[in-house]
Scaffold this motif. Structure first.
Motif, PDB file in Angstrom:
ATOM      1  N   GLY A  13       8.376  33.040   5.255  1.00 19.43           N
ATOM      2  CA  GLY A  13       8.290  33.387   6.759  1.00 19.43           C
ATOM      3  C   GLY A  13       6.982  32.970   7.154  1.00 19.43           C
ATOM      4  O   GLY A  13       6.022  32.842   6.265  1.00 19.43           O
ATOM      5  N   ALA A  14       6.957  32.584   8.661  1.00 22.18           N
ATOM      6  CA  ALA A  14       5.612  32.022   9.097  1.00 22.18           C
ATOM      7  C   ALA A  14       5.624  32.653  10.331  1.00 22.18           C
ATOM      8  O   ALA A  14       6.667  32.521  11.213  1.00 22.18           O
ATOM      9  CB  ALA A  14       5.511  30.761   8.994  1.00 22.18           C
TER      10      ALA A  14
ATOM     11  N   HIS B 158      -0.765  32.808  12.463  1.00 22.03           N
ATOM     12  CA  HIS B 158      -1.595  32.617  11.321  1.00 22.03           C
ATOM     13  C   HIS B 158      -1.339  33.461  10.142  1.00 22.03           C
ATOM     14  O   HIS B 158      -2.160  33.774   9.084  1.00 22.03           O
ATOM     15  CB  HIS B 158      -3.049  32.917  11.647  1.00 22.03           C
ATOM     16  N   ARG B 159      -0.056  33.904  10.013  1.00 20.32           N
ATOM     17  CA  ARG B 159       0.427  34.539   8.544  1.00 20.32           C
ATOM     18  C   ARG B 159       1.551  33.922   8.169  1.00 20.32           C
ATOM     19  O   ARG B 159       2.573  33.441   8.825  1.00 20.32           O
ATOM     20  CB  ARG B 159       0.758  35.897   9.379  1.00 20.32           C
ATOM     21  N   LEU B 160       1.579  33.930   6.732  1.00 21.23           N
ATOM     22  CA  LEU B 160       2.485  33.234   6.025  1.00 21.23           C
ATOM     23  C   LEU B 160       2.928  34.196   4.979  1.00 21.23           C
ATOM     24  O   LEU B 160       2.100  34.612   4.276  1.00 21.23           O
ATOM     25  CB  LEU B 160       1.925  32.051   5.426  1.00 21.23           C
TER      26      LEU B 160
ATOM     27  N   PRO C 145       5.403  40.779  -3.006  1.00 22.23           N
ATOM     28  CA  PRO C 145       5.435  39.799  -1.883  1.00 22.23           C
ATOM     29  C   PRO C 145       3.947  39.583  -1.516  1.00 22.23           C
ATOM     30  O   PRO C 145       3.213  40.533  -1.775  1.00 22.23           O
ATOM     31  CB  PRO C 145       6.112  40.243  -0.684  1.00 22.23           C
ATOM     32  N   ILE C 146       3.568  38.505  -0.926  1.00 21.97           N
ATOM     33  CA  ILE C 146       2.177  38.192  -0.722  1.00 21.97           C
ATOM     34  C   ILE C 146       2.186  37.544   0.875  1.00 21.97           C
ATOM     35  O   ILE C 146       3.226  36.942   1.051  1.00 21.97           O
ATOM     36  CB  ILE C 146       1.730  36.841  -1.459  1.00 21.97           C
ATOM     37  N   GLU C 147       1.378  38.283   1.536  1.00 21.48           N
ATOM     38  CA  GLU C 147       1.016  37.664   2.751  1.00 21.48           C
ATOM     39  C   GLU C 147      -0.346  37.002   3.044  1.00 21.48           C
ATOM     40  O   GLU C 147      -1.307  37.842   2.767  1.00 21.48           O
ATOM     41  CB  GLU C 147       1.539  38.947   3.825  1.00 21.48           C
TER      42      GLU C 147
END
Length: 417
Positions: free
Chosen positions: A146-147, A150-152, A164-166
């Motif tokens: 997901g994008a 400015h977050r992935l 999960p990693i953000e």
């Protein structure tokens, strides 16, 4: 499961291209490496072994569990294609001075022919850029799912218990600090942080600071005369303790700083000193300008121009160089190009480069001698090494290369320093 939110100091469009430090860091999470950095050690990953069969030949073996997501096996053909692609790329041109030919032997073995003897191959094969890549079928611990702005979002490989990693790109470290204090970040970026972050009064929690093998270089452009380049490179220096986020030193391989006497004369010309807008670059540039008697004029330039080396010839630049792989040879890959004869050099520099690249040990003496000659040849000088200052609720090990495994960043810590 709640994601671990990690601040990044560049936008996704930059760090999804593995051509600089943060790009290599993220790439190492998505694509399983041939060998893995584990602190200062190197361990097998997609490959279980690299066995030397004669002076110029190595035999490589794939791990039994080498697979893409979904279970399809990563093959020797995949590894061979990745290595060939890396050798042919402009950014990794030094590899063509090391690797001559890769031959696939069945589905699990490869034979690697070298252009020159290499005593320690596994560290080189830990370079994230030479691992097989398939964005539709990743092989690493995470994949991009997901994008938004400015977050992935990176989701863990099925069957693992990773969070999960953000990844959160911020406009400044101050913004990252504010997000951290509001509970919107778990790990605040810790390489190149404002001077205020090093204050004893600054609230953490912080991981213990560590000195990385990421060096700060002052580099002279090719349009500057040799006399002026060497005069300024010799005169410009970073005084001890002048910038908290940098260990002032004159070498990649030791922390001691040589006392450099003032130059007998200052050059009459003034040159721009290009730097990117990340702390503490402005503070470093100011120190270098003052130590060079004003001959260097701090000049802000876009980070992308520094990465792409898109700079005017008549100027100096402030650059950060992260090691390509663990060990001393990873910090001075140009020695391989000089040893092969592809980069012209005097006989002494070439001979030392041979000894440095092919040696069995990481002895500092030939490393220091080789470093001095190569830096003179390439018109540059080490100013210092970066120190890390990660604001974090999660403990993780930061390798000297500056790489850490996102999968390890899941253990809560109360560490303050």
């Amino acid at each position: 499961m709640r994601p671990v939110r990690i601040e990044m100091d560049t936008k996704p469009g930059v760090y999804l291209l593995p051509n600089e430090y943060t790009g290599l860091l993220v790439s190492s999470q998505l694509h399983r490496p041939l060998f893995r950095w584990n602190g200062a050690r190197v361990e097998g990953d997609l490959l279980t072994s690299a066995e030397r069969t004669d002076a110029l030949e190595w035999r490589l073996r794939l791990a039994d569990d080498a697979s893409w997501w979904g279970g399809e096996r990563v093959t020797a053909d995949d590894v061979g294609a990745a290595m060939i692609s890396a050798v042919r790329s402009h950014r990794l041109a030094w590899m063509s001075s090391v690797f001559a030919r890769i031959t696939v032997e069945g589905s699990s073995h490869l034979r690697l022919m070298m252009r020159q003897p290499v005593a320690q191959l596994a560290p080189i094969l830990a370079h994230p850029a030479i691992t097989p890549r398939n964005h539709a079928r990743p092989s690493g611990s995470f994949r991009v799912t997901g994008a938004a702005g400015h977050r992935l979002t990176l989701s863990p490989r099925p069957g693992t218990n990773h969070s999960p990693i953000e990844l959160v790109s911020t406009s400044s470290r101050e913004q990252g600090k504010a997000l951290f204090e509001r509970g919107e970040l778990d790990i605040g970026w810790g390489v190149g942080v404002p001077e205020a972050f090093w204050s004893d009064n600054e609230e953490g929690p912080f991981l213990p600071p560590s000195v990385m093998n990421v060096v700060v270089l002052l580099c002279a452009g090719p349009g500057i005369s040799a006399a002026h380049a060497q005069l300024i490179l010799r005169q410009a220096m970073l005084p001890r303790e002048a910038v908290k986020g940098v260990l002032s030193c004159g070498s990649r391989f030791r922390d001691l700083q040589d006392e450099i006497p003032p130059a007998a004369e200052a050059p009459s010309a003034r040159y721009p000193l290009y730097y990117s807008d990340f702390p503490p670059n402005a503070a470093i540039a100011d120190c270098l300008s003052r130590s060079a008697g004003g001959a260097l004029v701090p000049t802000l330039i876009a980070y992308e121009n520094l990465v792409d080396a898109a700079l005017p010839n008549k100027g100096f630049s402030l650059q950060l160089h992260a090691p390509s792989f663990p060990g001393r040879r990873g910090q001075l890959v140009e020695a391989a190009v000089i040893a092969s004869g592809r980069l012209p050099a005097d006989p002494e520099t070439r001979e030392l480069s041979h000894r440095f690249w092919q040696g069995d040990s990481d002895d500092a003496v030939p490393a220091l001698e080789t470093e001095a000659l190569i830096d003179t040849l390439l018109r540059r000088r080490v100013i210092g090494r970066m120190r890390s200052r990660f604001r974090s609720h999660h403990a993780f090990d930061l390798a000297p290369t500056g790489i850490f495994d996102f999968a390890d960043a899941i253990h809560t810590t109360g560490t303050r320093s």
